[in-house]
Scaffold this motif. Structure first.
Motif, short mmCIF file in Angstrom:
data_model
loop_
_atom_site.label_atom_id
_atom_site.label_comp_id
_atom_site.label_asym_id
_atom_site.label_seq_id
_atom_site.Cartn_x
_atom_site.Cartn_y
_atom_site.Cartn_z
N ARG A 124 15.80 -1.64 -5.34
CA ARG A 124 17.13 -1.09 -5.67
C ARG A 124 18.10 -2.23 -5.99
O ARG A 124 18.91 -2.12 -6.92
N ASP A 126 14.31 6.01 0.35
CA ASP A 126 14.52 4.68 -0.23
C ASP A 126 15.28 3.73 0.71
O ASP A 126 15.64 2.64 0.30
N LEU A 162 9.26 13.71 -10.64
CA LEU A 162 9.71 12.52 -11.37
C LEU A 162 10.88 11.87 -10.62
O LEU A 162 10.87 10.65 -10.36
N ILE A 163 11.85 12.69 -10.22
CA ILE A 163 13.02 12.14 -9.50
C ILE A 163 12.55 11.44 -8.23
O ILE A 163 12.97 10.33 -7.91
N VAL A 186 16.71 7.16 -13.06
CA VAL A 186 16.19 8.41 -13.65
C VAL A 186 16.72 8.56 -15.09
O VAL A 186 17.89 8.23 -15.35
N LYS A 213 14.16 3.00 -9.30
CA LYS A 213 14.36 2.99 -10.76
C LYS A 213 15.41 4.04 -11.15
O LYS A 213 15.68 4.98 -10.39
N GLU A 241 11.04 4.16 -6.06
CA GLU A 241 10.83 2.88 -6.75
C GLU A 241 12.15 2.17 -7.08
O GLU A 241 12.14 1.11 -7.69
N THR A 274 17.31 -3.64 -9.44
CA THR A 274 17.79 -2.72 -10.48
C THR A 274 19.31 -2.83 -10.62
O THR A 274 19.85 -2.88 -11.73
N SER A 323 9.73 10.00 -7.48
CA SER A 323 9.08 8.70 -7.64
C SER A 323 10.09 7.65 -8.13
O SER A 323 10.04 6.51 -7.70
N TYR A 324 11.02 8.04 -9.01
CA TYR A 324 12.03 7.07 -9.46
C TYR A 324 12.88 6.58 -8.28
O TYR A 324 13.17 5.40 -8.17
#
Ligand code: UP5
Ligand code: MG
Length: 217
Positions: free
Chosen positions: A172, A163, A73-74, A84, A82, A80, A175, A76-77
């Motif tokens: 980034r 990233d 999960l970390i 976490v 995004k 992207e 966001t 992919s966040y």
């Protein structure tokens, strides 16, 4: 008041003073991707008694931990750009603060770098840390998006960060503008933000940081 009662109340006062003295003192360090948060925190710890905790570094460490349940999960966040979910980040921060203070009780001053980045982060912090840590102020490294992108692309030639590429960087930046700037503005309204011009060279930025820290302690 007899001697025993007096001694007991003195002990209570002293233990309250001790708890207050040991309460973590936190500076949030915010700014766009590549604004120089990590670079400046590394310089601060050489000159002032702060411990540097980068939320991004803690997340990357957790992502790389073999048995981590949150690793994918970390991963992919981060790619992207995004943010976490805060339950993961706040646990890593809390643990890192506790471990630092357990090893050395005098290390209760923290630079928390790259957090809180959105409302979810802020609510998570308040839920877990309210009353347990004092947020002294926010150091905001203000830098244009173009400079931020150029710095990260340059670093991307050797950083190995997943990233530090144009596609992730555009996400980034978005966001940052949509989620993090409003958090900085919120602290600004409370008079808690020190804004540093982070487009200058590293030593000029640090000279401005020193002015703030020498005043704020
Ligand atoms: N550099 C630095 N200062 C310079 C200067 N004054 N002049 C010229 N060059 C300068 O610096 C970046 C590069 O610029 C370096 O090569 C440096 O030498 C040069 P650095 O100090 O690393 O900047 P920093 O602001 O720390 O940039 P970073 O890329 O670490 O910022 P981000 O906020 O994007 O990254 P972070 O690691 O905090 O987070 C990464 C991701 O993790 C987030 O996108 C998000 O997906 C996730 N995350 C969360 O979900 N929650 C969190 O709470 C934290 C992170
Ligand atoms: Mg960083």
């Amino acid at each position: 008041m007899n001697v025993r009662a007096l001694r007991s109340s003195c002990e209570k006062v002293w233990s309250a003073v001790w708890v207050v003295a040991m309460k973590p003192q936190v500076v949030f360090v915010l700014g766009g991707p590549g604004a120089g948060k990590g670079t400046q925190c590394a310089k601060i710890v050489q000159h002032y008694s702060y411990t540097h905790l980068s939320a991004g570094d803690l997340l990357r460490e957790e992502r790389n931990r073999k048995d981590s349940e949150d690793g994918s999960l970390i991963d992919s966040y981060i790619k992207e750009g995004k943010i976490v979910p805060v339950e993961i980040t706040i646990n890593l921060l809390r643990k890192a603060m506790e471990e630092t203070m357990k090893k050395d009780e005098n290390k209760f001053r923290f630079l928390i770098d790259g957090f809180p980045r959105n409302q979810d982060n802020l609510q998570g912090w308040t839920r877990v840390m309210d009353g347990k840590a004092d947020v002294k102020f926010v150091l905001f490294f203000d830098c244009s998006n173009d400079v931020c992108i150029d710095r990260c692309l340059e670093r991307g030639k050797s950083s190995g960060r997943t990233d530090d590429n144009r596609e992730s960087l555009e996400k980034r930046i978005q966001t940052y503008l949509q989620s993090t700037r409003p958090i900085i503005e919120q602290y600004e309204k409370q008079g808690k933000v020190h804004t540093i011009n982070a487009s200058q060279d590293v030593n000029e930025v640090f000279a401005d940081v020193k002015k703030v820290l020498d005043k704020e302690g």
